[in-house]
Design a protein around this motif. Structure first.
Motif, PDB file in Angstrom:
ATOM      1  N   VAL A  88       0.939   4.564  -2.435  1.00 37.97           N
ATOM      2  CA  VAL A  88       0.664   5.890  -1.880  1.00 37.97           C
ATOM      3  C   VAL A  88       1.880   6.812  -1.980  1.00 37.97           C
ATOM      4  CG1 VAL A  88       0.098   7.141   0.246  1.00 37.97           C
ATOM      5  CG2 VAL A  88      -1.133   5.061  -0.330  1.00 37.97           C
ATOM      6  N   ASN A  89       3.038   6.307  -1.592  1.00 40.76           N
ATOM      7  CA  ASN A  89       4.244   7.139  -1.511  1.00 40.76           C
ATOM      8  C   ASN A  89       5.123   7.070  -2.750  1.00 40.76           C
ATOM      9  OD1 ASN A  89       3.642   7.919   1.163  1.00 40.76           O
ATOM     10  ND2 ASN A  89       4.424   5.969   1.892  1.00 40.76           N
ATOM     11  N   GLY A  90       4.795   6.197  -3.655  1.00 41.42           N
ATOM     12  CA  GLY A  90       5.644   6.021  -4.833  1.00 41.42           C
ATOM     13  C   GLY A  90       6.726   4.996  -4.575  1.00 41.42           C
ATOM     14  N   PHE A  91       7.287   4.536  -5.627  1.00 45.26           N
ATOM     15  CA  PHE A  91       8.306   3.497  -5.551  1.00 45.26           C
ATOM     16  C   PHE A  91       9.553   4.035  -6.235  1.00 45.26           C
ATOM     17  CE2 PHE A  91      10.358  -0.419  -7.109  1.00 45.26           C
ATOM     18  CZ  PHE A  91      10.403  -1.153  -5.945  1.00 45.26           C
ATOM     19  N   LYS A  92      10.632   4.113  -5.513  1.00 49.05           N
ATOM     20  CA  LYS A  92      11.867   4.696  -6.040  1.00 49.05           C
ATOM     21  C   LYS A  92      12.773   3.611  -6.606  1.00 49.05           C
ATOM     22  CE  LYS A  92      10.589   8.643  -4.328  1.00 49.05           C
ATOM     23  NZ  LYS A  92       9.325   8.985  -4.817  1.00 49.05           N
ATOM     24  N   TYR A 115       0.838  -1.202   0.000  1.00 45.71           N
ATOM     25  CA  TYR A 115       0.000   0.000   0.000  1.00 45.71           C
ATOM     26  C   TYR A 115       0.872   1.251   0.000  1.00 45.71           C
ATOM     27  CZ  TYR A 115      -3.883   3.070   1.296  1.00 45.71           C
ATOM     28  OH  TYR A 115      -4.825   4.056   1.323  1.00 45.71           O
ATOM     29  N   SER A 116       1.956   1.228   0.789  1.00 51.21           N
ATOM     30  CA  SER A 116       2.858   2.381   0.846  1.00 51.21           C
ATOM     31  C   SER A 116       3.547   2.622  -0.497  1.00 51.21           C
ATOM     32  CB  SER A 116       3.902   2.211   1.958  1.00 51.21           C
ATOM     33  OG  SER A 116       4.887   1.274   1.605  1.00 51.21           O
ATOM     34  N   TYR A 117       3.807   1.557  -1.264  1.00 52.72           N
ATOM     35  CA  TYR A 117       4.390   1.740  -2.601  1.00 52.72           C
ATOM     36  C   TYR A 117       3.442   2.524  -3.497  1.00 52.72           C
ATOM     37  CZ  TYR A 117       7.881  -1.915  -1.542  1.00 52.72           C
ATOM     38  OH  TYR A 117       8.898  -2.659  -1.010  1.00 52.72           O
TER      39      TYR A 117
END
Length: 109
Positions: free
Chosen positions: A89-93, A85-87
């Motif tokens: 919401v926050n994007g995946f670098k 979920y955080s990937y």
């Protein structure tokens, strides 16, 4: 195709070609070992990013939608799903190191 539930996009433990069982189980709750579906969803997401395959990323998102509401109330039982979920919401670098001697670089992040 033999393991995926077309309605939820989640995966069963056994194939549709296996002999008839009383029930086909779809595991979503993380425990000491993350659930098979949360691991699959994260792998599909990462693979989709690496090879630029939106189908894999979309499948991962559809899988996540099945448990999204349970993450807040379930805490540790959905921790691997929370990472996925955080990937979203926050994007995946991604970090790419290129060049002839890229492999020889000892880079600490």
């Amino acid at each position: 195709n033999d393991f995926q539930d077309k309605k939820s996009s989640l995966f069963f433990f056994n194939s549709s070609k296996d002999r008839e069982l009383i029930a086909r189980k779809i595991d979503v709750a993380d425990n000491v070992i993350p659930s098979a579906n949360s691991v699959m969803a994260i792998n599909l997401f990462k693979l989709g990013k690496i090879i630029s395959n939106d189908n894999y990323i979309n499948l991962s998102s559809r899988m996540l939608l099945n448990v999204k509401d349970k993450i807040a109330e379930g805490g540790p039982y959905y921790s691997n799903w929370a990472i996925l979920y955080s990937y979203f919401v926050n994007g995946f670098k991604e970090i790419v190191i290129l060049g002839n001697d890229a492999i020889d670089k000892n880079i600490k992040l």
